[in-house]
Design an enzyme around this catalytic site. Structure first.
Site, PDB file in Angstrom:
ATOM      1  N   SER A  14       8.042  -7.899 -34.915  1.00  0.00           N
ATOM      2  CA  SER A  14       9.624  -7.738 -35.082  1.00  0.00           C
ATOM      3  C   SER A  14       9.478  -8.400 -34.024  1.00  0.00           C
ATOM      4  O   SER A  14       8.886 -10.066 -32.946  1.00  0.00           O
ATOM      5  CB  SER A  14      10.214  -6.724 -34.928  1.00  0.00           C
ATOM      6  OG  SER A  14       8.990  -5.545 -34.235  1.00  0.00           O
ATOM      7  N   ASP A 183      12.054  -4.230 -19.755  1.00  0.00           N
ATOM      8  CA  ASP A 183      13.391  -3.792 -19.765  1.00  0.00           C
ATOM      9  C   ASP A 183      12.976  -2.422 -20.888  1.00  0.00           C
ATOM     10  O   ASP A 183      13.680  -1.336 -20.908  1.00  0.00           O
ATOM     11  CB  ASP A 183      13.987  -4.402 -21.068  1.00  0.00           C
ATOM     12  CG  ASP A 183      13.478  -4.717 -22.365  1.00  0.00           C
ATOM     13  OD1 ASP A 183      11.946  -3.761 -22.653  1.00  0.00           O
ATOM     14  OD2 ASP A 183      13.845  -5.457 -22.931  1.00  0.00           O
ATOM     15  N   HIS A 186      10.861  -4.460 -24.389  1.00  0.00           N
ATOM     16  CA  HIS A 186       9.341  -5.560 -24.813  1.00  0.00           C
ATOM     17  C   HIS A 186       8.694  -6.322 -23.402  1.00  0.00           C
ATOM     18  O   HIS A 186       8.577  -5.766 -22.351  1.00  0.00           O
ATOM     19  CB  HIS A 186      10.132  -6.644 -24.598  1.00  0.00           C
ATOM     20  CG  HIS A 186      11.296  -6.659 -25.946  1.00  0.00           C
ATOM     21  ND1 HIS A 186      12.398  -5.777 -25.515  1.00  0.00           N
ATOM     22  CD2 HIS A 186      11.157  -6.134 -27.128  1.00  0.00           C
ATOM     23  CE1 HIS A 186      13.422  -5.561 -26.458  1.00  0.00           C
ATOM     24  NE2 HIS A 186      12.446  -6.211 -27.507  1.00  0.00           N
TER      25      HIS A 186
END
Length: 252
Positions: A14, A183, A186
């Site tokens: 992902s 954030d 990530h």
């Protein structure tokens, strides 16, 4: 295809994978270290979970491909671990289904060829406060990440798949909450350094034959040449591949 043939490494997952070439990411680090040794291909899909990955598995990794990867590094779990939506929307995948999906992914990849090796990255931690401040996303918790991480690592032991415990590795830093994310989810460049070092450590310690650790792989066209830069003595040439080798040693 371009030649000569090199080992093929595929990064499949992902957003942790998709973004691994940006912001001095771990994918870019691996591509740099394995330059002239292996080709590293990115197959990252931001927002995906294991359920969606399973649907395209045969398209991304067809069994009848002319060349099969030597190594596939897989990451799914963070999106799966999000809280379920009351209407069934969103990326949440129940833990038993997540484990079964990852098992199917592992078995398919291991069946690509006798020399295809598989490595799973477990779900890393998250900084819930930073997520709230920067993304405004709800439904992610570090507790859930731990549960999915442990389930992934347990499956790896059962299937004899190399597993890397990112949930624990990243939290070894005292300042992990502020240093390792952009954030809260990530990875920053500091977070990616941890991932890259853990992958390289696992590759070094793996009992695979042949080894896929960067030191053991030949460097393409590494022979000395009259076209190499001239040394200060004005009589000999400088072997560029040796300079590249010394630059990569920092990751040991």
């Amino acid at each position: 295809m371009v030649g000569p043939g090199r080992p093929l490494f595929v990064l499949f997952g992902s957003s942790i994978v998709q973004f691994s070439y940006s912001n001095q990411g771990w994918g870019a680090i691996l591509a740099d270290i394995y330059a002239r040794k292996a080709d590293i291909v990115l197959r990252g899909y931001s927002g995906w979970n294991s359920r969606r990955a399973l649907k395209v598995l045969h398209q991304v990794f067809p069994k009848d491909a002319g060349a099969q990867p030597s190594l596939v590094i897989v990451y799914f779990g963070g999106n799966d671990s999000m809280e379920p939506h009351p209407l069934g929307l969103g990326p949440h995948v129940p833990l038993p289904e997540y484990v079964e999906n990852m098992k199917k992914i592992a078995m398919h990849l291991k069946g690509l060829s006798d020399k295809t090796r598989v490595m799973f990255l477990s779900t890393p931690p998250v900084n819930e406060e930073q997520i709230s401040q920067t993304l405004g996303v709800q439904g992610r918790s570090n507790e859930a990440c731990q549960i999915y991480s442990e389930a992934c690592l347990k499956l790896c032991k059962e299937l004899d798949v190399e597993g890397i415990d990112l949930w624990t590795a990243i939290q070894q830093r005292d300042d992990w909450k502020t240093a390792c994310f952009t954030d809260g989810i990530h990875l920053s460049s500091e977070g990616s350094k941890i991932v890259a070092k853990e992958i390289l450590k696992a590759l070094r310690e793996a009992k695979w034959k042949p080894s896929l650790y960067w030191r053991t792989l030949p460097t393409e066209f590494e022979e000395d040449s009259a076209y190499d830069p001239i040394c200060q003595d004005g009589r000999s040439t400088l072997n560029i591949s040796e300079l590249e080798f010394s630059r990569s040693v920092q990751w040991e």
